[in-house]
Design a protein around this motif. Structure first.
Motif, mmCIF file in Angstrom:
data_model
loop_
_atom_site.group_PDB
_atom_site.id
_atom_site.type_symbol
_atom_site.label_atom_id
_atom_site.label_comp_id
_atom_site.label_asym_id
_atom_site.label_seq_id
_atom_site.Cartn_x
_atom_site.Cartn_y
_atom_site.Cartn_z
ATOM 1 N N GLY A 2 -2.690 9.494 -10.259
ATOM 2 C CA GLY A 2 -4.494 9.105 -9.454
ATOM 3 C C GLY A 2 -3.975 8.179 -7.856
ATOM 4 N N ARG A 3 -4.500 8.460 -6.843
ATOM 5 C CA ARG A 3 -4.604 7.246 -5.670
ATOM 6 C C ARG A 3 -5.880 6.632 -6.029
ATOM 7 N NH1 ARG A 3 -0.540 10.932 -2.997
ATOM 8 N NH2 ARG A 3 1.844 10.290 -3.093
ATOM 9 N N PRO A 4 -6.780 6.304 -5.037
ATOM 10 C CA PRO A 4 -7.309 5.375 -4.509
ATOM 11 C C PRO A 4 -8.292 6.215 -3.786
ATOM 12 C CG PRO A 4 -5.855 3.900 -4.000
ATOM 13 C CD PRO A 4 -5.691 4.840 -5.074
ATOM 14 N N ALA A 5 -9.704 6.670 -3.740
ATOM 15 C CA ALA A 5 -10.157 7.258 -2.411
ATOM 16 C C ALA A 5 -10.213 6.955 -1.900
ATOM 17 C CB ALA A 5 -11.567 7.488 -3.093
ATOM 18 N N ALA A 6 -10.125 7.711 -0.384
ATOM 19 C CA ALA A 6 -9.837 7.198 0.688
ATOM 20 C C ALA A 6 -11.676 6.258 1.554
ATOM 21 C CB ALA A 6 -9.732 7.616 2.047
ATOM 22 N N LEU A 7 -12.153 7.312 1.325
ATOM 23 C CA LEU A 7 -13.944 6.765 1.738
ATOM 24 C C LEU A 7 -14.009 6.476 2.978
ATOM 25 C CD1 LEU A 7 -14.840 4.070 -1.213
ATOM 26 C CD2 LEU A 7 -15.587 6.549 -0.498
ATOM 27 N N CYS A 8 -13.651 7.401 4.127
ATOM 28 C CA CYS A 8 -13.167 7.784 5.092
ATOM 29 C C CYS A 8 -14.925 7.531 5.486
ATOM 30 C CB CYS A 8 -13.392 9.532 5.968
ATOM 31 S SG CYS A 8 -13.314 9.620 7.214
ATOM 32 N N LYS A 9 -14.869 6.877 6.795
ATOM 33 C CA LYS A 9 -15.493 5.968 7.999
ATOM 34 C C LYS A 9 -16.127 6.259 8.845
ATOM 35 C CE LYS A 9 -16.339 1.932 4.734
ATOM 36 N NZ LYS A 9 -17.340 1.422 4.736
ATOM 37 N N MET A 10 -16.625 6.631 9.658
ATOM 38 C CA MET A 10 -16.787 6.340 11.236
ATOM 39 C C MET A 10 -16.655 5.423 11.671
ATOM 40 S SD MET A 10 -21.130 7.727 11.105
ATOM 41 C CE MET A 10 -20.671 7.967 13.398
ATOM 42 N N GLY A 11 -15.827 5.512 13.099
ATOM 43 C CA GLY A 11 -15.159 5.565 14.150
ATOM 44 C C GLY A 11 -14.277 5.869 14.826
ATOM 45 N N SER A 12 -13.008 5.431 15.804
ATOM 46 C CA SER A 12 -12.564 5.558 16.162
ATOM 47 C C SER A 12 -11.169 6.629 15.287
ATOM 48 C CB SER A 12 -11.299 5.162 17.218
ATOM 49 O OG SER A 12 -10.964 3.974 16.390
ATOM 50 N N LYS A 13 -10.256 7.386 15.764
ATOM 51 C CA LYS A 13 -9.819 8.380 14.563
ATOM 52 C C LYS A 13 -8.938 7.456 14.198
ATOM 53 C CE LYS A 13 -6.944 12.631 13.836
ATOM 54 N NZ LYS A 13 -6.982 13.875 14.987
ATOM 55 N N ARG A 14 -8.402 7.464 12.933
ATOM 56 C CA ARG A 14 -7.507 6.690 11.970
ATOM 57 C C ARG A 14 -6.816 7.648 10.876
ATOM 58 N NH1 ARG A 14 -8.153 0.761 10.058
ATOM 59 N NH2 ARG A 14 -8.704 0.263 11.936
ATOM 60 N N VAL A 15 -4.930 7.881 10.700
ATOM 61 C CA VAL A 15 -5.377 9.363 9.853
ATOM 62 C C VAL A 15 -4.197 8.435 9.274
ATOM 63 C CG1 VAL A 15 -3.866 11.620 9.407
ATOM 64 C CG2 VAL A 15 -6.786 10.912 11.215
ATOM 65 N N ARG A 16 -3.352 8.587 8.551
ATOM 66 C CA ARG A 16 -2.207 7.685 7.809
ATOM 67 C C ARG A 16 -1.302 9.087 6.496
ATOM 68 N NH1 ARG A 16 -2.419 4.382 10.938
ATOM 69 N NH2 ARG A 16 -3.279 2.507 10.057
ATOM 70 N N PRO A 17 -0.162 9.082 7.019
ATOM 71 C CA PRO A 17 0.531 10.368 5.905
ATOM 72 C C PRO A 17 0.240 9.717 4.481
ATOM 73 C CG PRO A 17 1.764 9.053 7.548
ATOM 74 C CD PRO A 17 0.658 8.237 8.037
ATOM 75 N N VAL A 18 0.841 10.311 3.501
ATOM 76 C CA VAL A 18 1.169 10.344 2.102
ATOM 77 C C VAL A 18 1.617 11.310 2.164
ATOM 78 C CG1 VAL A 18 -0.626 10.488 0.150
ATOM 79 C CG2 VAL A 18 -1.840 9.845 2.044
ATOM 80 N N ARG A 19 2.825 10.507 1.352
ATOM 81 C CA ARG A 19 4.034 11.516 -0.044
ATOM 82 C C ARG A 19 3.676 11.968 -1.177
ATOM 83 N NH1 ARG A 19 8.047 11.412 -2.812
ATOM 84 N NH2 ARG A 19 10.143 12.211 -2.950
ATOM 85 N N CYS A 20 4.071 13.522 -0.819
ATOM 86 C CA CYS A 20 3.149 14.111 -1.759
ATOM 87 C C CYS A 20 4.458 13.998 -2.765
ATOM 88 C CB CYS A 20 2.463 15.339 -1.681
ATOM 89 S SG CYS A 20 0.497 13.953 -0.804
ATOM 90 N N ARG A 21 4.041 15.336 -3.683
ATOM 91 C CA ARG A 21 4.966 16.161 -4.700
ATOM 92 C C ARG A 21 6.192 16.949 -3.480
ATOM 93 N NH1 ARG A 21 5.412 17.791 -10.499
ATOM 94 N NH2 ARG A 21 7.139 19.234 -10.099
ATOM 95 N N GLY A 22 7.365 16.179 -4.046
ATOM 96 C CA GLY A 22 8.579 17.550 -3.210
ATOM 97 C C GLY A 22 8.554 17.216 -1.638
ATOM 98 N N GLY A 23 8.321 15.793 -1.083
ATOM 99 C CA GLY A 23 8.455 15.448 -0.052
ATOM 100 C C GLY A 23 7.636 16.162 1.262
ATOM 101 N N ASN A 24 6.463 16.584 -0.240
ATOM 102 C CA ASN A 24 5.649 17.490 1.526
ATOM 103 C C ASN A 24 4.618 15.823 2.036
ATOM 104 O OD1 ASN A 24 6.550 19.507 1.740
ATOM 105 N ND2 ASN A 24 5.445 20.200 -0.470
#
Length: 83
Positions: free
Chosen positions: A5-27
């Motif tokens: 499992g991964r910790p929850a992102a808990l998305c906040k309001m504000g200027s756009k900030r998106v991070r890539p996360v590697r998943c199974r199969g390199g996706n």
């Protein structure tokens, strides 16, 4: 390993900030940490537009999520009237 499992992102309001996360199969999945707009549908206007999110009004889970302006599934948000 794939069941970790991964910790929850808990998305906040504000200027756009998106991070890539590697998943199974390199996706890649993209985890939103902050966001200021979303895709919303108007039933009365019969259209869907990308509009700015102004405020988090209500969250059934916790009042703390409203106070900290955390965006979660099933949050009630106030949006900009001008699409």
């Amino acid at each position: 390993k794939f069941e970790m499992g991964r910790p929850a992102a808990l998305c906040k309001m504000g200027s756009k900030r998106v991070r890539p996360v590697r998943c199974r199969g390199g996706n890649m999945k993209y985890r939103a940490l902050r966001i200021d707009a979303g895709n919303f549908a108007w039933g009365s206007e019969n259209c869907t537009k990308k509009v700015r999110i102004l405020d988090v009004v209500y969250n059934a889970t916790s009042n703390e999520l409203v106070r900290t302006k955390t965006l979660t599934k099933n949050s009630i948000v106030q949006i900009d009237a001008q699409p």
